[in-house]
Every structure is written in C-alpha cells, then in structure tokens.
Design a protein around this motif. Sequence first.
Motif, PDB file in Angstrom:
ATOM      1  N   ALA A  45       3.037   2.802   2.929  1.00 30.37           N
ATOM      2  CA  ALA A  45       3.236   1.823   4.001  1.00 30.37           C
ATOM      3  C   ALA A  45       4.690   1.369   3.992  1.00 30.37           C
ATOM      4  O   ALA A  45       5.274   1.166   2.928  1.00 30.37           O
ATOM      5  CB  ALA A  45       2.303   0.641   3.819  1.00 30.37           C
TER       6      ALA A  45
ATOM      7  N   LYS B 130      -5.674 -11.685   1.546  1.00 28.37           N
ATOM      8  CA  LYS B 130      -6.721 -12.200   0.646  1.00 28.37           C
ATOM      9  C   LYS B 130      -7.469 -11.073  -0.079  1.00 28.37           C
ATOM     10  O   LYS B 130      -7.625 -11.104  -1.292  1.00 28.37           O
ATOM     11  CB  LYS B 130      -7.717 -13.075   1.434  1.00 28.37           C
ATOM     12  CG  LYS B 130      -7.065 -14.196   2.231  1.00 28.37           C
ATOM     13  CD  LYS B 130      -8.083 -15.031   2.984  1.00 28.37           C
ATOM     14  CE  LYS B 130      -8.823 -14.303   4.094  1.00 28.37           C
ATOM     15  NZ  LYS B 130      -7.967 -13.852   5.222  1.00 28.37           N
TER      16      LYS B 130
ATOM     17  N   TYR C 228      -6.337  -1.154  -6.792  1.00 30.58           N
ATOM     18  CA  TYR C 228      -4.949  -0.778  -6.533  1.00 30.58           C
ATOM     19  C   TYR C 228      -4.114  -1.341  -7.667  1.00 30.58           C
ATOM     20  O   TYR C 228      -4.516  -2.299  -8.316  1.00 30.58           O
ATOM     21  CB  TYR C 228      -4.452  -1.367  -5.203  1.00 30.58           C
ATOM     22  CG  TYR C 228      -5.246  -0.906  -4.007  1.00 30.58           C
ATOM     23  CD1 TYR C 228      -4.975   0.315  -3.399  1.00 30.58           C
ATOM     24  CD2 TYR C 228      -6.273  -1.691  -3.498  1.00 30.58           C
ATOM     25  CE1 TYR C 228      -5.713   0.745  -2.302  1.00 30.58           C
ATOM     26  CE2 TYR C 228      -7.024  -1.270  -2.401  1.00 30.58           C
ATOM     27  CZ  TYR C 228      -6.733  -0.050  -1.816  1.00 30.58           C
ATOM     28  OH  TYR C 228      -7.465   0.373  -0.745  1.00 30.58           O
TER      29      TYR C 228
ATOM     30  N   SER D  98      -6.558  -7.923  -0.401  1.00 33.86           N
ATOM     31  CA  SER D  98      -5.623  -7.173  -1.243  1.00 33.86           C
ATOM     32  C   SER D  98      -5.433  -7.873  -2.580  1.00 33.86           C
ATOM     33  O   SER D  98      -5.447  -7.240  -3.641  1.00 33.86           O
ATOM     34  CB  SER D  98      -4.280  -7.026  -0.537  1.00 33.86           C
ATOM     35  OG  SER D  98      -4.439  -6.414   0.728  1.00 33.86           O
TER      36      SER D  98
ATOM     37  N   GLY E  15      -5.456 -10.766   7.754  1.00 36.03           N
ATOM     38  CA  GLY E  15      -4.270  -9.994   7.432  1.00 36.03           C
ATOM     39  C   GLY E  15      -3.294 -10.688   6.504  1.00 36.03           C
ATOM     40  O   GLY E  15      -2.236 -10.154   6.191  1.00 36.03           O
TER      41      GLY E  15
ATOM     42  N   SER F 186      -5.310 -16.726   7.234  1.00 34.10           N
ATOM     43  CA  SER F 186      -5.627 -16.019   8.467  1.00 34.10           C
ATOM     44  C   SER F 186      -5.884 -14.545   8.169  1.00 34.10           C
ATOM     45  O   SER F 186      -5.585 -14.050   7.077  1.00 34.10           O
ATOM     46  CB  SER F 186      -4.477 -16.171   9.466  1.00 34.10           C
ATOM     47  OG  SER F 186      -3.303 -15.689   8.880  1.00 34.10           O
TER      48      SER F 186
ATOM     49  N   VAL G 205       2.609  -6.378   1.305  1.00 43.61           N
ATOM     50  CA  VAL G 205       1.392  -7.082   1.703  1.00 43.61           C
ATOM     51  C   VAL G 205       1.216  -8.363   0.868  1.00 43.61           C
ATOM     52  O   VAL G 205       0.666  -9.348   1.338  1.00 43.61           O
ATOM     53  CB  VAL G 205       0.203  -6.113   1.545  1.00 43.61           C
ATOM     54  CG1 VAL G 205      -1.118  -6.826   1.568  1.00 43.61           C
ATOM     55  CG2 VAL G 205       0.257  -5.050   2.638  1.00 43.61           C
TER      56      VAL G 205
ATOM     57  N   TYR H 127       0.855  -1.184   0.000  1.00 39.06           N
ATOM     58  CA  TYR H 127       0.000   0.000   0.000  1.00 39.06           C
ATOM     59  C   TYR H 127       0.884   1.223   0.000  1.00 39.06           C
ATOM     60  O   TYR H 127       1.946   1.232   0.620  1.00 39.06           O
ATOM     61  CB  TYR H 127      -0.937   0.004   1.213  1.00 39.06           C
ATOM     62  CG  TYR H 127      -2.056  -1.000   1.059  1.00 39.06           C
ATOM     63  CD1 TYR H 127      -3.185  -0.686   0.317  1.00 39.06           C
ATOM     64  CD2 TYR H 127      -1.968  -2.265   1.630  1.00 39.06           C
ATOM     65  CE1 TYR H 127      -4.212  -1.608   0.157  1.00 39.06           C
ATOM     66  CE2 TYR H 127      -2.987  -3.198   1.473  1.00 39.06           C
ATOM     67  CZ  TYR H 127      -4.111  -2.869   0.735  1.00 39.06           C
ATOM     68  OH  TYR H 127      -5.102  -3.779   0.568  1.00 39.06           O
TER      69      TYR H 127
ATOM     70  N   GLN I 139     -16.541  -7.307   1.758  1.00 38.81           N
ATOM     71  CA  GLN I 139     -16.801  -7.851   3.090  1.00 38.81           C
ATOM     72  C   GLN I 139     -17.948  -7.129   3.771  1.00 38.81           C
ATOM     73  O   GLN I 139     -18.787  -7.729   4.412  1.00 38.81           O
ATOM     74  CB  GLN I 139     -15.550  -7.671   3.954  1.00 38.81           C
ATOM     75  CG  GLN I 139     -14.693  -8.901   4.021  1.00 38.81           C
ATOM     76  CD  GLN I 139     -13.401  -8.639   4.771  1.00 38.81           C
ATOM     77  OE1 GLN I 139     -13.398  -8.067   5.842  1.00 38.81           O
ATOM     78  NE2 GLN I 139     -12.301  -9.059   4.183  1.00 38.81           N
TER      79      GLN I 139
HETATM   80  P1  DGT Z   1      -9.073 -10.301   6.567  1.00 44.65           P
HETATM   81  O1  DGT Z   1      -9.974  -9.510   5.682  1.00 44.65           O
HETATM   82  O2  DGT Z   1      -8.964  -9.722   7.944  1.00 44.65           O
HETATM   83  O3  DGT Z   1      -9.373 -11.760   6.582  1.00 44.65           O
HETATM   84  O4  DGT Z   1      -7.581 -10.142   5.988  1.00 44.65           O
HETATM   85  P2  DGT Z   1      -7.061 -10.363   4.496  1.00 44.65           P
HETATM   86  O5  DGT Z   1      -6.409 -11.693   4.400  1.00 44.65           O
HETATM   87  O6  DGT Z   1      -8.121 -10.056   3.523  1.00 44.65           O
HETATM   88  O7  DGT Z   1      -5.883  -9.286   4.404  1.00 44.65           O
HETATM   89  P3  DGT Z   1      -5.897  -7.849   3.740  1.00 44.65           P
HETATM   90  O8  DGT Z   1      -5.580  -7.984   2.316  1.00 44.65           O
HETATM   91  O9  DGT Z   1      -7.145  -7.118   4.112  1.00 44.65           O
HETATM   92  O10 DGT Z   1      -4.703  -7.150   4.511  1.00 44.65           O
HETATM   93  C1  DGT Z   1      -3.360  -7.529   4.315  1.00 44.65           C
HETATM   94  C2  DGT Z   1      -2.455  -6.519   4.987  1.00 44.65           C
HETATM   95  O11 DGT Z   1      -2.583  -5.253   4.380  1.00 44.65           O
HETATM   96  C3  DGT Z   1      -2.733  -6.297   6.462  1.00 44.65           C
HETATM   97  O12 DGT Z   1      -1.496  -6.161   7.108  1.00 44.65           O
HETATM   98  C4  DGT Z   1      -3.478  -4.998   6.511  1.00 44.65           C
HETATM   99  C5  DGT Z   1      -2.960  -4.252   5.303  1.00 44.65           C
HETATM  100  N1  DGT Z   1      -3.971  -3.390   4.663  1.00 44.65           N
HETATM  101  C6  DGT Z   1      -5.184  -3.759   4.224  1.00 44.65           C
HETATM  102  N2  DGT Z   1      -5.823  -2.730   3.666  1.00 44.65           N
HETATM  103  C7  DGT Z   1      -4.987  -1.668   3.751  1.00 44.65           C
HETATM  104  C8  DGT Z   1      -5.063  -0.302   3.326  1.00 44.65           C
HETATM  105  O13 DGT Z   1      -6.066   0.147   2.751  1.00 44.65           O
HETATM  106  N3  DGT Z   1      -3.972   0.490   3.586  1.00 44.65           N
HETATM  107  C9  DGT Z   1      -2.856   0.018   4.218  1.00 44.65           C
HETATM  108  N4  DGT Z   1      -1.832   0.834   4.407  1.00 44.65           N
HETATM  109  N5  DGT Z   1      -2.759  -1.262   4.620  1.00 44.65           N
HETATM  110  C10 DGT Z   1      -3.793  -2.080   4.393  1.00 44.65           C
END
Ligand code: DGT
Length: 243
Positions: free
Chosen positions: A19, A48, A59, A50, A45, A43, A24, A16, A90
Amino acid sequence: GRQGCQIDFEHVSFSYEGASGEPVLKNINLTCLPGETIGIIGSTGSGKSSLVNLIPRFYDVSSGSIRVDGVDTQELDPAKLRDRIAIVPQKSILFSGTIEENLLWGNEHASREEIMQAANMAEAHSFIAAFPEGYETMLGQRGVNLSGGQKQRLSIARALIRKPDVLILDDCTSALDTTTETNIKESLKSFASGVTCLLIAQRITSVMDADKIVVMDDGEIVGIGTHEALMKSCRVYVEIFQS
Ligand code: DGT
C-alpha cells in the motif's frame, strides 16, 4: 485461574504491504493492563481493526513494538501467542457443520457443559435450545439460516469457549439490540474478570463503562480516558457522541 495479559504498544506504525501513502497506524502508544476492559472507538477507516489485528500478529508492525507481558511479540511463537488471544471478527465465520462443531472450533476439548455456559453468556443458548436438534442443529447450505445477530452471538460464544487471556471483540455487537448487548456485557464482566478485553464499537454506549476508551482518528490515537474525561477533553470523541 486465567490471568489477563498486559499489552504494550510502543511507537507502533503500520502499513499494509504494497500500500502506498500514509501509514494506516501512526506512532501508537498504548498500555492495556491485565484484566482491563478497553473500548476502541473512531470513524470508519480510522484503523481500529488494524490495531487489534497486530496483537496476534495477523500482520507485523512496520516499526515500533508490541509487548505481551513484557515480551516483544516478534520474539514469540505466533501459534503460542494466538493460543492466548481470541478475536471475534466483524464478520462471523461459520462453516457447514453442527452448531456444536462451530462452537468448538479453536478448542475441541471443551465439554458440553462448558459449551452451554459460554453460549449462555453470549445470549445464544436459548435460541440454540429452541431448535429441535439443539446443539446438533446443522448450519450452512443444507442447515438452518441464522440472523446476523445470532451469528454474532455464536462467534462470541466460540471465543469464550477458548478461555482466552485476551478477548478482542471487533465491532461484533452491531447487529444486536441494546438489551442483548447489555446482557452479554454483564456476563462478560464476571467471565472476563482477569481477562484483558478490547472492545471495538460504533456506539459510544457500547464502550461507555470500559476502564478506558481509546479514540482513533486517521490512524492515530487522539484520546485515551474515561467517558467523562473524554467528553471534557477530546473533540473527536464529543463529535462521535453527538453524531
Ligand atoms: P471500520 O472497520 O470500517 O470501522 O474501520 P477501522 O477503524 O477498523 O479501520 P481499518 O483498520 O479496517 O482500516 C484502516 C485503513 O486500512 C483503511 O484505510 C483501510 C485500510 N485497510 C484495511 N484492511 C486492509 C487490507 O487488508 N489491505 C489494505 N491494503 N488496506 C487495508
């Protein structure tokens, strides 16, 4: 009829903007064949959301490439690309307006019959029809309150009305009981035959019958295969299964 897209991730990494620290997504390689249903598990974070958000270019990749039917998405008109892809997020995004207006968001040309067909497949028709004003029922501040599960079903119906080539469900069945979830998945099988489907889930039971399951861990794909194969070969998958 509709035709699913082939989607190829090649050496995709993603951070991102602004960041710091580890990307990610790290070196993602994945092929989704036209018409395949792909489950994505991992799990919180692990990356998935992203991963799927890169497909319609919400993005842009930091390195590597994503091709849709062989064409690098960086070379496609984003509006045209997004026209073929429906993402159910979600968190459902509904606005003040009638149920029908909410369902038509993204495809205002659908007929009432198409709307009802999609609502049926998303297990939403019967609760909508139970409101005195049916599809004209107002949502929002001065309208009816819906449960989380009802909102999810409306979001799914809205995506189906768009008749996408790629359907992405981002963990949007979490508020549904397993019977409702199973019914929706059954309907999707006929509707979505030919549609490339990506299905993010918390529960392994939600993705068990996918053509293949992608296991994410800390921004990386640590396993791709069927449920049976992953149970034999993927430690992270077995841990999720047992949790
Ligand atoms: P979930 O939805 O809690 O099951 O998690 P995932 O597996 O969908 O993960 P994801 O893609 O939402 O997040 C992966 C990493 O990226 C996590 O460390 C948080 C970070 N992240 C997610 N969205 C954003 C964003 O909009 N901006 C920034 N800077 N980081 C983000």
